[in-house]
Design an enzyme around this catalytic site. Sequence first.
Site, mmCIF file in Angstrom:
data_model
loop_
_atom_site.group_PDB
_atom_site.id
_atom_site.type_symbol
_atom_site.label_atom_id
_atom_site.label_comp_id
_atom_site.label_asym_id
_atom_site.label_seq_id
_atom_site.Cartn_x
_atom_site.Cartn_y
_atom_site.Cartn_z
ATOM 1 N N LYS A 116 0.824 -1.207 0.000
ATOM 2 C CA LYS A 116 0.000 0.000 0.000
ATOM 3 C C LYS A 116 0.860 1.259 0.000
ATOM 4 O O LYS A 116 0.447 2.288 -0.540
ATOM 5 C CB LYS A 116 -0.933 0.001 1.214
ATOM 6 C CG LYS A 116 -1.767 -1.278 1.374
ATOM 7 C CD LYS A 116 -2.616 -1.623 0.172
ATOM 8 C CE LYS A 116 -2.907 -3.115 0.110
ATOM 9 N NZ LYS A 116 -3.579 -3.546 -1.122
ATOM 10 N N GLU A 200 -2.335 7.596 7.791
ATOM 11 C CA GLU A 200 -3.216 8.405 6.930
ATOM 12 C C GLU A 200 -4.164 9.218 7.804
ATOM 13 O O GLU A 200 -4.524 8.784 8.891
ATOM 14 C CB GLU A 200 -4.110 7.494 6.067
ATOM 15 C CG GLU A 200 -3.485 6.937 4.832
ATOM 16 C CD GLU A 200 -4.464 6.050 4.071
ATOM 17 O OE1 GLU A 200 -5.653 5.988 4.422
ATOM 18 O OE2 GLU A 200 -4.005 5.415 3.109
ATOM 19 N N HIS A 235 -15.596 -5.464 7.694
ATOM 20 C CA HIS A 235 -14.879 -5.476 6.406
ATOM 21 C C HIS A 235 -15.309 -6.601 5.485
ATOM 22 O O HIS A 235 -14.647 -6.889 4.501
ATOM 23 C CB HIS A 235 -13.359 -5.481 6.624
ATOM 24 C CG HIS A 235 -12.909 -4.338 7.465
ATOM 25 N ND1 HIS A 235 -13.059 -3.025 7.064
ATOM 26 C CD2 HIS A 235 -12.368 -4.284 8.701
ATOM 27 C CE1 HIS A 235 -12.626 -2.218 8.011
ATOM 28 N NE2 HIS A 235 -12.195 -2.952 9.019
ATOM 29 N N ARG A 294 -7.883 -8.130 -9.225
ATOM 30 C CA ARG A 294 -8.574 -9.383 -9.517
ATOM 31 C C ARG A 294 -10.007 -9.075 -9.966
ATOM 32 O O ARG A 294 -10.455 -7.935 -9.886
ATOM 33 C CB ARG A 294 -8.657 -10.228 -8.240
ATOM 34 C CG ARG A 294 -9.427 -9.493 -7.142
ATOM 35 C CD ARG A 294 -9.789 -10.329 -5.952
ATOM 36 N NE ARG A 294 -10.718 -9.627 -5.091
ATOM 37 C CZ ARG A 294 -10.396 -8.738 -4.173
ATOM 38 N NH1 ARG A 294 -9.130 -8.426 -3.963
ATOM 39 N NH2 ARG A 294 -11.331 -8.131 -3.456
HETATM 40 C C1 MV4 Z 1 -9.784 4.244 5.868
HETATM 41 C C2 MV4 Z 1 -10.920 4.715 6.558
HETATM 42 C C3 MV4 Z 1 -10.899 6.028 6.967
HETATM 43 N N1 MV4 Z 1 -9.830 6.799 6.740
HETATM 44 N N2 MV4 Z 1 -8.740 5.061 5.656
HETATM 45 C C4 MV4 Z 1 -11.080 -0.338 5.610
HETATM 46 C C5 MV4 Z 1 -10.786 -1.321 4.544
HETATM 47 C C6 MV4 Z 1 -9.554 -0.837 3.890
HETATM 48 N N3 MV4 Z 1 -9.596 -1.120 2.483
HETATM 49 C C7 MV4 Z 1 -9.513 0.603 4.169
HETATM 50 N N4 MV4 Z 1 -10.510 0.874 5.173
HETATM 51 C C8 MV4 Z 1 -10.718 2.126 5.639
HETATM 52 N N5 MV4 Z 1 -9.701 2.993 5.433
HETATM 53 C C9 MV4 Z 1 -8.779 6.301 6.081
HETATM 54 N N6 MV4 Z 1 -7.722 7.088 5.876
HETATM 55 C C10 MV4 Z 1 -11.972 3.850 6.767
HETATM 56 C C11 MV4 Z 1 -11.883 2.546 6.325
HETATM 57 C C12 MV4 Z 1 -13.022 1.726 6.618
HETATM 58 C C13 MV4 Z 1 -13.772 1.124 5.623
HETATM 59 C C14 MV4 Z 1 -13.442 1.257 4.279
HETATM 60 C C15 MV4 Z 1 -14.186 0.637 3.312
HETATM 61 C C16 MV4 Z 1 -15.285 -0.130 3.668
HETATM 62 C C17 MV4 Z 1 -15.613 -0.272 4.975
HETATM 63 C C18 MV4 Z 1 -14.868 0.341 5.975
HETATM 64 C C19 MV4 Z 1 -15.234 0.174 7.298
HETATM 65 C C20 MV4 Z 1 -14.495 0.763 8.267
HETATM 66 C C21 MV4 Z 1 -13.384 1.530 7.933
#
Ligand code: MV4
Length: 502
Positions: A116, A200, A235, A294
């Site tokens: 990442k 972040e 998630h 994918r």
């Molecule tokens: C985040 C975020 C808030 N701020 N990054 C969770 C899965 C991963 N792909 C990244 N995720 C998140 N990253 C920042 N800077 C909140 C999440 C997140 C989230 C993202 C997508 C779908 C569901 C989620 C549930 C909780 C937190």
Amino acid sequence: MFKKILIANRGEIAVRVIRSCRELGILSAAVYSDVDRAGLHVLSADEAYSIGAAAAAESYLNIDKILMVAKRCGADAIHPGYGFLSENAKFAQACANAGIKFIGPTAASIEMMGSKTRARQEMEKAGVPFVPGTSHGLESVQQAREVAAKIGYPVMLKAAAGGGGKGMRLVGSAQELQSALKAAQSEAQRAFGDGEVYLEKAILNPRHIEMQVLADEHGNTVYLGERECSIQRRHQKVMEEAPSPLVDAELRRRMGEVAVRVAQAAHYHNAGTVEFLVDPTLEKNFYFLEMNTRLQVEHTVTELVTGLDLVELQIRIAAGEKLPFRQEDILIRGHAIECRIYAEDADNNFFPSPGKIETLMTPAGPGIRLDSGVYAGWTVPIDYDPLLAKLIGYGQDRQQAIARLTRALPEYFVGGIKTNLGLFRRILEDGDFQSGKIDTGYLDRLLAAKVGREDMGVEKSVAAIAAAVFSVLDSTANQTATKPGAAAESSWKRTARTEGLT
Ligand code: MV4
């Protein structure tokens, strides 16, 4: 074109890939572990080969065994599906070395997006908007403090080798930072064998919206519109739709063009998905999050609103064909919503509930698509992801897609094991869902607001008794189907009949 494709996967996605192979006149070879000997994908494929014990490391994750089978059966390509080896750069490279086409991007693209921090560095160079933070692993608590102070709390600590929410930590203040960083680093080391952690700015209550891209091996890249994926629990996505109720034509174009830039910066080819976080403000600022290299579980909703077969296109691209359309030829038409049907117990914290499917009745009819990996008599093994099937509703607009799913769900009956089928009716009936007010916290809020089980039981009994009384009092009750207001009354009788089956 390929003559034979080996599918290095199981369940509904293996069946899905076999279907496109058959339409293209390509032979399909399935692989199976000991517990999948009688799996639907084994029954559906033209050929099937045993690859070992139930544990994924012994079978579906075993690169040597899968390549050995591919060579032995004369497959000229491998489709990895999703999960398992689909985002494994070593596997993609091993296929290339063996002269077998990996249906997906190159090992180099997978590797770039697998880290990442590396992905953030590349996207920064390409001018892609991403969440403010560091694009390298944190060297010290001191450095973390400095960056966090500059961008402002709350911040998110993430594992560079993570993704999909694993090893993520929300940090609200400078006091929490030291212990959170230590914990995140050792957790990342344990989970991924790589302790690199970066930082972040946290976007609170974001929406999770992703953009499907397709790139051929001749430099053509297009986007196929977005999917709204905010309805998730821990998630794990539960329901996805296309298009997103939040995204208008202008935002779609802007996100799509950024997604294409992401793909081009990664020298990407084949199908891929660019994930964005969209902030809850009126500006709808969006930020690059990660790229999934994918085919995704939820590709179906994009297929329905574009009219394209993504697996067919993946195969054609891998065979060296050019994309048969340009960006301006792609139209988004109608609305599609996918329900992920899991073998899990909604009353017991969504604990996996494998076992034998004793009875199975499946929905069909206008605007209904069912991508399933199971059949009546099949025993769902405990060893893998508990996804049984995906039920997708399609209509000319969101309201019709909802109406069709609402109609189809009671046609679906899985007896012998627990499923999350009951959850979807609650979501579809919910006012916030219906008005498109969904963010990543939506499902947790809905589940927290749920009525106690005992109360539901009483309610059900009262309604059942009432239905019985009314049916005796009202001699015309047996013609309920055509009477207005009959739906609620007859639904209890139907419930009683269905439950009599268990
Ligand atoms: C985040 C975020 C808030 N701020 N990054 C969770 C899965 C991963 N792909 C990244 N995720 C998140 N990253 C920042 N800077 C909140 C999440 C997140 C989230 C993202 C997508 C779908 C569901 C989620 C549930 C909780 C937190």
